[in-house]
Design a protein around this motif. Structure first.
Motif, short mmCIF file in Angstrom:
data_model
loop_
_atom_site.label_atom_id
_atom_site.label_comp_id
_atom_site.label_asym_id
_atom_site.label_seq_id
_atom_site.Cartn_x
_atom_site.Cartn_y
_atom_site.Cartn_z
N ARG A 88 0.84 -1.20 0.00
CA ARG A 88 0.00 0.00 0.00
C ARG A 88 0.87 1.25 0.00
O ARG A 88 0.62 2.21 -0.73
N TYR A 89 1.93 1.21 0.80
CA TYR A 89 2.83 2.36 0.87
C TYR A 89 3.61 2.52 -0.44
O TYR A 89 3.74 3.64 -0.95
N VAL A 90 4.11 1.42 -0.97
CA VAL A 90 4.90 1.48 -2.21
C VAL A 90 4.05 1.99 -3.37
O VAL A 90 4.47 2.87 -4.13
N LEU A 91 2.84 1.47 -3.51
CA LEU A 91 1.98 1.89 -4.61
C LEU A 91 1.52 3.33 -4.46
O LEU A 91 1.34 4.04 -5.45
N SER A 92 1.35 3.78 -3.24
CA SER A 92 0.93 5.16 -3.01
C SER A 92 2.07 6.15 -3.21
O SER A 92 1.83 7.34 -3.41
N ASN A 93 3.30 5.66 -3.12
CA ASN A 93 4.47 6.54 -3.22
C ASN A 93 5.42 6.09 -4.33
O ASN A 93 6.63 6.35 -4.27
N LYS A 94 4.89 5.46 -5.37
CA LYS A 94 5.76 4.87 -6.39
C LYS A 94 6.55 5.92 -7.16
O LYS A 94 7.68 5.65 -7.58
N ASN A 95 6.01 7.10 -7.33
CA ASN A 95 6.74 8.13 -8.07
C ASN A 95 7.99 8.57 -7.33
O ASN A 95 9.07 8.68 -7.93
N SER A 96 7.88 8.79 -6.04
CA SER A 96 9.05 9.22 -5.26
C SER A 96 10.03 8.07 -5.04
O SER A 96 11.24 8.29 -4.94
N LEU A 97 9.52 6.86 -4.96
CA LEU A 97 10.39 5.71 -4.72
C LEU A 97 11.11 5.23 -5.97
O LEU A 97 12.26 4.78 -5.91
N LEU A 98 10.43 5.31 -7.12
CA LEU A 98 10.95 4.72 -8.35
C LEU A 98 11.35 5.75 -9.40
O LEU A 98 12.08 5.42 -10.35
N GLY A 99 10.87 6.97 -9.27
CA GLY A 99 11.01 7.92 -10.34
C GLY A 99 9.85 7.76 -11.31
O GLY A 99 9.31 6.66 -11.48
N SER A 100 9.45 8.84 -11.96
CA SER A 100 8.23 8.83 -12.75
C SER A 100 8.27 7.83 -13.91
O SER A 100 7.26 7.21 -14.23
N SER A 101 9.42 7.65 -14.52
CA SER A 101 9.52 6.76 -15.69
C SER A 101 9.23 5.31 -15.30
O SER A 101 8.39 4.64 -15.92
N LEU A 102 9.92 4.82 -14.27
CA LEU A 102 9.69 3.44 -13.84
C LEU A 102 8.35 3.29 -13.16
O LEU A 102 7.69 2.25 -13.27
N ALA A 103 7.92 4.33 -12.45
CA ALA A 103 6.62 4.27 -11.77
C ALA A 103 5.50 4.02 -12.76
O ALA A 103 4.55 3.30 -12.47
N GLN A 104 5.61 4.59 -13.96
CA GLN A 104 4.59 4.37 -14.98
C GLN A 104 4.55 2.93 -15.46
O GLN A 104 3.55 2.47 -16.00
N ARG A 105 5.65 2.20 -15.26
CA ARG A 105 5.72 0.81 -15.70
C ARG A 105 5.28 -0.17 -14.61
O ARG A 105 5.19 -1.37 -14.86
N LEU A 106 5.03 0.35 -13.41
CA LEU A 106 4.47 -0.48 -12.35
C LEU A 106 2.95 -0.46 -12.51
O LEU A 106 2.22 0.23 -11.81
N LYS A 107 2.49 -1.24 -13.46
CA LYS A 107 1.06 -1.31 -13.77
C LYS A 107 0.48 -2.53 -13.06
O LYS A 107 0.89 -3.66 -13.30
N VAL A 108 -0.48 -2.29 -12.18
CA VAL A 108 -1.04 -3.35 -11.35
C VAL A 108 -2.53 -3.46 -11.60
O VAL A 108 -3.27 -2.49 -11.43
N THR A 109 -2.97 -4.63 -12.04
CA THR A 109 -4.39 -4.88 -12.26
C THR A 109 -5.14 -4.99 -10.94
O THR A 109 -6.22 -4.43 -10.77
N ALA A 110 -4.56 -5.73 -9.98
CA ALA A 110 -5.20 -5.92 -8.69
C ALA A 110 -4.17 -6.40 -7.69
O ALA A 110 -3.12 -6.94 -8.06
N VAL A 111 -4.46 -6.18 -6.42
CA VAL A 111 -3.66 -6.72 -5.33
C VAL A 111 -4.54 -7.69 -4.55
O VAL A 111 -5.65 -7.34 -4.14
#
Length: 363
Positions: A120-143
């Protein structure tokens, strides 16, 4: 016998179109573990990698195929946030995974216990944790959250008090460990237990949740130590995580079920101590409950546990623009031992592990 088709989105139904069996409905899978108490006493030397992989030894083999699954790991003596915390470690592991295109066609994330809070924390903060480019590639259908501890657990409250010496708890713990042959000094680092305290967990990444369905699996079984932990935890629990957390409720009440029209044991009836759909966290949807399954049986090779599905009187959950399909075969039993009242069970679930029920329900 009936088949329930619960449409959360259409995307997970691609499995019927000839995709690899090892994928979950045509999607690659990310697995993330729960809390490992031994790390509090004996800090792992490899950031918990070996334990994180071994955590899933009993899980369904189809959901661990190295071609379609990646296992994320973390040490429990770390805190969740911060430069050297769990979330940062998970982000480092995700970088090569995402760069390879692993989630370009979307992934399904499966968590157990504290893995719920971590993701929950990683998905909510993926831009700051991964950078915007990689964050866009963290595509999640469901948890899919099994025994999710995102709402914390009173057991962590108790454990932190114990370590901090409330009512001489630390001295008692030290004496017990010395009796068992361990020389452990006072001042044990509680690590992520601090984040699992109910007041802390319920203030962690709960605002502006990403529009990703969090499918909740909850239970109320007993581990061998359940007789000791049940009185500590509010409401019904699986010996570690209370229903208020596992169900995804937005409040920490003493719950008897995840939904108001079905008991955890499958009996169709009104349940007063249960959240309404509006009392769940955004995008959190209970789907499976089991009365007898205990906390650490979720990810294990454990059969013999009846399971029921949680619908709360609705056959559709709307999760933003996302679309994911859940296809469950179930049957009703009018139990002679309970004045012929109706019980609903997922068909053959008592002969399957939780991993196999998940795999079958998304095909």
């Amino acid at each position: 016998m009936k088949t329930l088709k619960l449409w959360l989105t259409a995307m997970l139904m691609f499995a019927a179109c000839g995709t690899a069996k090892a994928q979950l409905a045509g999607k690659n899978v990310l697995l993330i573990q729960g809390f490992l108490p031994q790390h509090i006493l004996f800090n792992p030397t490899d950031q918990g990698r070996a334990d994180g992989i071994g955590y899933w030894d009993g899980f369904d083999a189809s959901l661990k195929d190295p071609a379609t699954t990646r296992i994320l790991y973390w040490p429990s003596h770390y805190r969740l946030q911060g430069a050297g915390g769990i979330a940062a470690l998970i982000a480092n592991q995700l970088q090569p995974i995402l760069s390879s295109g692993f989630c370009d066609n979307e992934c399904v994330v499966i968590t157990h216990s504290t893995g719920d809070l971590v993701m929950r924390y990683v998905l909510s903060n993926k831009n700051s944790l991964l950078g915007s480019s990689l964050a866009q590639r963290l595509k999640v259908t469901a948890v899919i959250d099994m025994a999710g501890a995102g709402g914390g657990t009173e057991l962590a409250n108790f454990g932190v008090d114990l370590i901090n010496g409330v009512n001489h708890g630390a001295e008692v713990l030290e004496a017990l460990l010395e009796f068992l042959g361990y020389d452990i000094p006072l001042g044990i680092n509680p690590g992520v237990m601090l984040d699992l305290q109910t007041s802390v967990a319920r203030n962690t990444a709960i605002n502006n949740l990403p529009a990703i369905p969090r499918l909740r699996i909850a239970s109320t079984g007993s581990e061998f130590y359940g007789f000791a932990t049940h009185p500590i935890i509010k409401g019904k629990d699986d010996s570690v995580v209370p229903l208020h957390s596992a169900c995804g409720a937005a409040y920490d009440g003493a719950l008897d079920s995840c939904v108001r029209d079905l008991r955890v044991d499958g009996r169709v009836t009104s349940v007063s101590k249960a959240p309404s759909l509006s009392q769940l966290y955004d995008y959190h949807y209970p789907i499976i409950m089991s009365e007898k399954m205990a906390h650490n049986e979720m990810q294990a090779n454990k059969r013999g546990r009846d399971m029921t599905f949680a619908l709360s009187g609705a056959d559709r959950y709307n999760a933003g623009a996302r679309t994911i399909g859940l296809d469950v075969e179930y049957h009703s039993v009018y139990a002679w031992w309970d004045w012929f009242r109706e019980y609903r069970y997922i068909t053959d679930a008592d002969d399957k592990t939780m991993g196999r029920v998940i795999m079958d329900s998304f095909e």
